[in-house]
Motif scaffolding. Structure first.
Motif, PDB file in Angstrom:
ATOM      1  N   SER A 165      12.579  -5.850   4.731  1.00 19.91           N
ATOM      2  CA  SER A 165      13.752  -4.893   4.758  1.00 19.91           C
ATOM      3  C   SER A 165      13.267  -3.810   3.868  1.00 19.91           C
ATOM      4  O   SER A 165      12.829  -3.904   2.727  1.00 19.91           O
ATOM      5  CB  SER A 165      14.871  -5.630   4.215  1.00 19.91           C
ATOM      6  OG  SER A 165      15.884  -4.967   3.768  1.00 19.91           O
ATOM      7  N   ARG A 166      13.851  -2.545   3.917  1.00 18.20           N
ATOM      8  CA  ARG A 166      13.591  -1.336   3.166  1.00 18.20           C
ATOM      9  C   ARG A 166      14.502  -1.751   1.888  1.00 18.20           C
ATOM     10  O   ARG A 166      14.284  -0.791   1.092  1.00 18.20           O
ATOM     11  CB  ARG A 166      14.070  -0.161   4.179  1.00 18.20           C
ATOM     12  CG  ARG A 166      15.290   0.288   4.421  1.00 18.20           C
ATOM     13  CD  ARG A 166      15.539   1.250   5.313  1.00 18.20           C
ATOM     14  NE  ARG A 166      14.776   1.109   6.575  1.00 18.20           N
ATOM     15  CZ  ARG A 166      15.009   2.206   7.548  1.00 18.20           C
ATOM     16  NH1 ARG A 166      15.390   3.451   7.247  1.00 18.20           N
ATOM     17  NH2 ARG A 166      14.559   1.982   8.832  1.00 18.20           N
ATOM     18  N   LEU A 170       0.977  -1.213  -0.025  1.00 17.47           N
ATOM     19  CA  LEU A 170       0.206   0.054  -0.084  1.00 17.47           C
ATOM     20  C   LEU A 170       0.712   1.208   0.052  1.00 17.47           C
ATOM     21  O   LEU A 170       1.992   1.040   0.588  1.00 17.47           O
ATOM     22  CB  LEU A 170      -0.794  -0.083   1.361  1.00 17.47           C
ATOM     23  CG  LEU A 170      -2.193  -0.938   1.362  1.00 17.47           C
ATOM     24  CD1 LEU A 170      -2.672  -1.070   2.589  1.00 17.47           C
ATOM     25  CD2 LEU A 170      -3.247  -0.746  -0.118  1.00 17.47           C
ATOM     26  N   PRO A 171       0.243   2.474  -0.750  1.00 20.00           N
ATOM     27  CA  PRO A 171       0.955   3.619  -0.653  1.00 20.00           C
ATOM     28  C   PRO A 171       0.896   3.846   0.843  1.00 20.00           C
ATOM     29  O   PRO A 171      -0.174   4.042   1.511  1.00 20.00           O
ATOM     30  CB  PRO A 171       0.205   4.450  -1.414  1.00 20.00           C
ATOM     31  CG  PRO A 171      -1.259   3.951  -1.608  1.00 20.00           C
ATOM     32  CD  PRO A 171      -1.020   2.224  -1.637  1.00 20.00           C
ATOM     33  N   TYR A 172       1.997   4.410   1.237  1.00 20.70           N
ATOM     34  CA  TYR A 172       1.937   4.226   2.859  1.00 20.70           C
ATOM     35  C   TYR A 172       1.304   5.547   3.531  1.00 20.70           C
ATOM     36  O   TYR A 172       0.763   5.276   4.808  1.00 20.70           O
ATOM     37  CB  TYR A 172       3.574   4.436   3.391  1.00 20.70           C
ATOM     38  CG  TYR A 172       4.241   3.010   3.306  1.00 20.70           C
ATOM     39  CD1 TYR A 172       3.588   1.889   2.912  1.00 20.70           C
ATOM     40  CD2 TYR A 172       5.402   2.901   3.765  1.00 20.70           C
ATOM     41  CE1 TYR A 172       4.006   0.631   2.590  1.00 20.70           C
ATOM     42  CE2 TYR A 172       6.064   1.549   3.564  1.00 20.70           C
ATOM     43  CZ  TYR A 172       5.288   0.616   2.848  1.00 20.70           C
ATOM     44  OH  TYR A 172       5.847  -0.742   3.057  1.00 20.70           O
ATOM     45  N   VAL A 206      11.515   4.240   6.376  1.00 25.72           N
ATOM     46  CA  VAL A 206      10.994   3.477   7.267  1.00 25.72           C
ATOM     47  C   VAL A 206      11.069   1.951   6.862  1.00 25.72           C
ATOM     48  O   VAL A 206      11.354   1.667   5.793  1.00 25.72           O
ATOM     49  CB  VAL A 206       9.485   3.978   7.261  1.00 25.72           C
ATOM     50  CG1 VAL A 206       9.251   5.457   7.820  1.00 25.72           C
ATOM     51  CG2 VAL A 206       8.823   3.825   5.878  1.00 25.72           C
ATOM     52  N   ASP A 207      10.821   1.224   8.263  1.00 27.88           N
ATOM     53  CA  ASP A 207      10.684  -0.234   7.641  1.00 27.88           C
ATOM     54  C   ASP A 207       9.217  -0.470   7.478  1.00 27.88           C
ATOM     55  O   ASP A 207       8.052   0.128   7.839  1.00 27.88           O
ATOM     56  CB  ASP A 207      11.278  -0.976   9.040  1.00 27.88           C
ATOM     57  CG  ASP A 207      12.714  -0.901   9.212  1.00 27.88           C
ATOM     58  OD1 ASP A 207      13.340  -0.951   8.310  1.00 27.88           O
ATOM     59  OD2 ASP A 207      13.143  -0.544  10.368  1.00 27.88           O
ATOM     60  N   GLN A 265       3.895   0.645   6.539  1.00 32.17           N
ATOM     61  CA  GLN A 265       4.871   0.887   7.296  1.00 32.17           C
ATOM     62  C   GLN A 265       4.819   0.281   8.564  1.00 32.17           C
ATOM     63  O   GLN A 265       3.893  -0.036   9.099  1.00 32.17           O
ATOM     64  CB  GLN A 265       4.575   2.416   7.296  1.00 32.17           C
ATOM     65  CG  GLN A 265       5.832   3.041   8.198  1.00 32.17           C
ATOM     66  CD  GLN A 265       5.503   4.754   8.462  1.00 32.17           C
ATOM     67  OE1 GLN A 265       4.757   5.321   7.692  1.00 32.17           O
ATOM     68  NE2 GLN A 265       5.882   5.223   9.287  1.00 32.17           N
ATOM     69  N   ALA A 266       5.912  -0.303   9.096  1.00 34.52           N
ATOM     70  CA  ALA A 266       6.011  -0.899  10.546  1.00 34.52           C
ATOM     71  C   ALA A 266       5.201  -0.331  11.444  1.00 34.52           C
ATOM     72  O   ALA A 266       4.377  -1.054  12.266  1.00 34.52           O
ATOM     73  CB  ALA A 266       7.440  -1.100  10.897  1.00 34.52           C
ATOM     74  N   GLU A 267       5.304   1.000  11.783  1.00 35.11           N
ATOM     75  CA  GLU A 267       4.679   1.689  12.920  1.00 35.11           C
ATOM     76  C   GLU A 267       3.093   1.436  12.625  1.00 35.11           C
ATOM     77  O   GLU A 267       2.460   1.206  13.687  1.00 35.11           O
ATOM     78  CB  GLU A 267       4.956   3.065  12.769  1.00 35.11           C
ATOM     79  CG  GLU A 267       4.526   3.689  13.817  1.00 35.11           C
ATOM     80  CD  GLU A 267       4.658   5.277  13.542  1.00 35.11           C
ATOM     81  OE1 GLU A 267       5.336   5.700  12.691  1.00 35.11           O
ATOM     82  OE2 GLU A 267       3.973   6.148  14.287  1.00 35.11           O
ATOM     83  N   VAL A 268       2.484   1.646  11.388  1.00 34.40           N
ATOM     84  CA  VAL A 268       1.138   1.447  11.104  1.00 34.40           C
ATOM     85  C   VAL A 268       0.503  -0.061  11.203  1.00 34.40           C
ATOM     86  O   VAL A 268      -0.526  -0.341  11.776  1.00 34.40           O
ATOM     87  CB  VAL A 268       0.945   1.851   9.687  1.00 34.40           C
ATOM     88  CG1 VAL A 268      -0.549   1.737   9.114  1.00 34.40           C
ATOM     89  CG2 VAL A 268       1.319   3.491   9.535  1.00 34.40           C
ATOM     90  N   GLY A 269       1.540  -0.795  11.024  1.00 37.59           N
ATOM     91  CA  GLY A 269       1.228  -2.259  11.022  1.00 37.59           C
ATOM     92  C   GLY A 269       0.801  -2.532  12.316  1.00 37.59           C
ATOM     93  O   GLY A 269       0.119  -3.487  12.787  1.00 37.59           O
TER      94      GLY A 269
END
Ligand code: SAM
Length: 279
Positions: free
Chosen positions: A186-187, A123-125, A196-197, A150-154
Motif C-alpha cells: 500500500s502507498r 528502489l528509487p522508482y 503510485v502503487d 512502482q507497480a507498473e514497472v514490477g
C-alpha cells in the motif's frame, strides 16, 4: 522496550534531525511501517549470517529489518546526509549488527566491500530498471532478490512475451533470470505518500544465455524492436539488420523468427538468435 525498527515517530524525528525534505528526484519515500518491513524481509527469505545488498537505505527502515534478521548488510546510498547518519541510527537501535555503508550512485558502483548473495531494496522508482540491470551485470555473487518498485514497472519486469506490458525491461531482465510478482504494498506505508502503487518483485538468477558481446548486441536489438513496437520486426529492425526490410527479413528467417511478427512476441533467447546470425 526500545523499538528496533523505524515507525512514524522515528521517521519524523530523524527527518527533522537531518533537516531532510524528501526529494522526488531521488525517489525518496520512506517506509514507516514495521509490518511491511518484516514482510519484505520474510518474503526475501533472508538467512542469518548472509551478506545482503541494499540500495537506497534512506533513513534505515529496511536496513534495520535486514539486520534484525541477522543479515550482514552492505547499503549503497547516494544522499550524503542519509549515508552519514545510517551507522549512527543502527548503532543506537541495533548495536552489534553488521552494516557497511557505501556513499555512491548505485548505477555507477562496480566494486563492493563484500560479496552479497541477495539484493533486498526499496528502489528509487525513477531509476529502478537501470539500477537492477547494472547490479545484475556487475555483481555475479547476487543469486536472488526482492525489490519494491512502482507497480507498473514490477508488472513489466515479470511479464511474459505476448502480454500487453511486455517490453524492453522484461526482455532484458530475463537475460539474468526468472522474475515474479511477490506481493502488493500500500502507498500508505510511505512518507511522503507517493502517487503510485508498489509491488514486490522477486528474481532468481539463472545462467546467462550468451557472452557479454552477445548481450550487448541482443540488448541493442531489443531496444530497436521496442522503440517501434507496433511495427513488424522486418521494419523495426531494418536499421540494425542490413539497412532494408528485405535484408532484415532474410536474417530473421535465418534465425527462425517470423519477419512479420512483433518484438512483443519474442523471448530474450529469440533476440539472442537474431543477434547471432547478424554478426
Ligand atoms: N530504503 C528506504 C525505505 O524503505 O524507507 C528508502 C527508500 S527510497 C524509495 C529510495 C532511496 O534511494 C532514497 O534513500 C534515495 O536517496 C536513494 N537513492 C536514489 N537514487 C539512488 C542511486 N542512484 N543510488 C543509490 N541510492 C539512491
Amino acid at each position: 522496550v526500545a523499538p528496533r525498527l523505524l515507525g512514524p515517530a522515528e521517521i519524523r524525528d530523524l527527518a527533522q534531525l537531518l533537516d531532510v525534505t524528501p526529494t522526488k528526484k531521488l525517489g525518496q519515500n520512506f517506509v514507516h511501517d514495521a509490518n511491511t518491513v518484516r514482510r519484505i524481509v520474510q518474503t526475501a527469505g533472508v538467512e542469518r549470517g548472509e551478506t545482503v545488498l541494499e540500495i537506497g537505505p534512506g533513513l534505515g527502515s529496511l536496513t534495520l529489518g535486514l539486520l534484525e534478521a541477522g543479515a550482514s548488510v552492505i547499503a549503497v546510498e547516494i544522499d550524503r546526509r542519509l549515508a552519514e547518519q545510517l551507522p549512527h541510527t543502527v548503532r543506537l537501535m541495533q548495536p552489534g549488527t553488521e552494516l557497511t555503508v557505501v556513499h555512491d550512485d548505485a548505477m555507477r558502483v562496480t566494486e563492493l566491500p563484500g560479496e552479497p548473495v541477495r539484493l533486498v531494496a526499496n528502489l528509487p522508482y525513477n531509476v529502478s530498471v537501470p539500477v537492477l540491470l547494472h547490479l545484475l551485470e556487475h555483481f555475479a555473487s547476487l543469486q536472488s532478490g526482492i525489490v519494491m518498485v512502482q507497480a507498473e514497472v514490477g508488472h513489466r519486469l515479470a511479464a511474459e512475451p505476448g502480454s500487453k506490458v511486455y517490453g524492453a525491461p522484461s526482455a532484458k531482465a530475463a537475460w539474468y533470470g526468472r522474475w515474479r510478482i511477490a506481493g502488493q504494498v500500500s502507498r500508505m506505508v510511505f512518507w511522503p505518500v507517493p502517487n503510485v502503487d508498489s509491488v514486490l518483485v522477486g528474481f532468481e538468477r539463472a545462467d546467462v544465455p550468451g557472452t557479454e558481446a552477445e548481450r550487448v548486441a541482443t540488448f541493442a536489438l531489443i531496444d530497436a524492436a521496442f522503440q517501434q513496437r507496433r511495427k513488424m520486426l522486418r521494419q523495426a529492425l531494418s536499421g540494425v539488420l542490413g539497412g532494408s526490410s528485405g535484408a532484415a527479413s532474410a536474417l530473421l528467417a535465418q534465425a527462425e523468427v517470423d519477419p512479420e511478427t512483433r518484438g512483443e512476441q519474442l523471448t530474450v533467447t529469440d533476440f539472442l538468435r537474431i543477434a547471432r546470425v547478424a554478426r
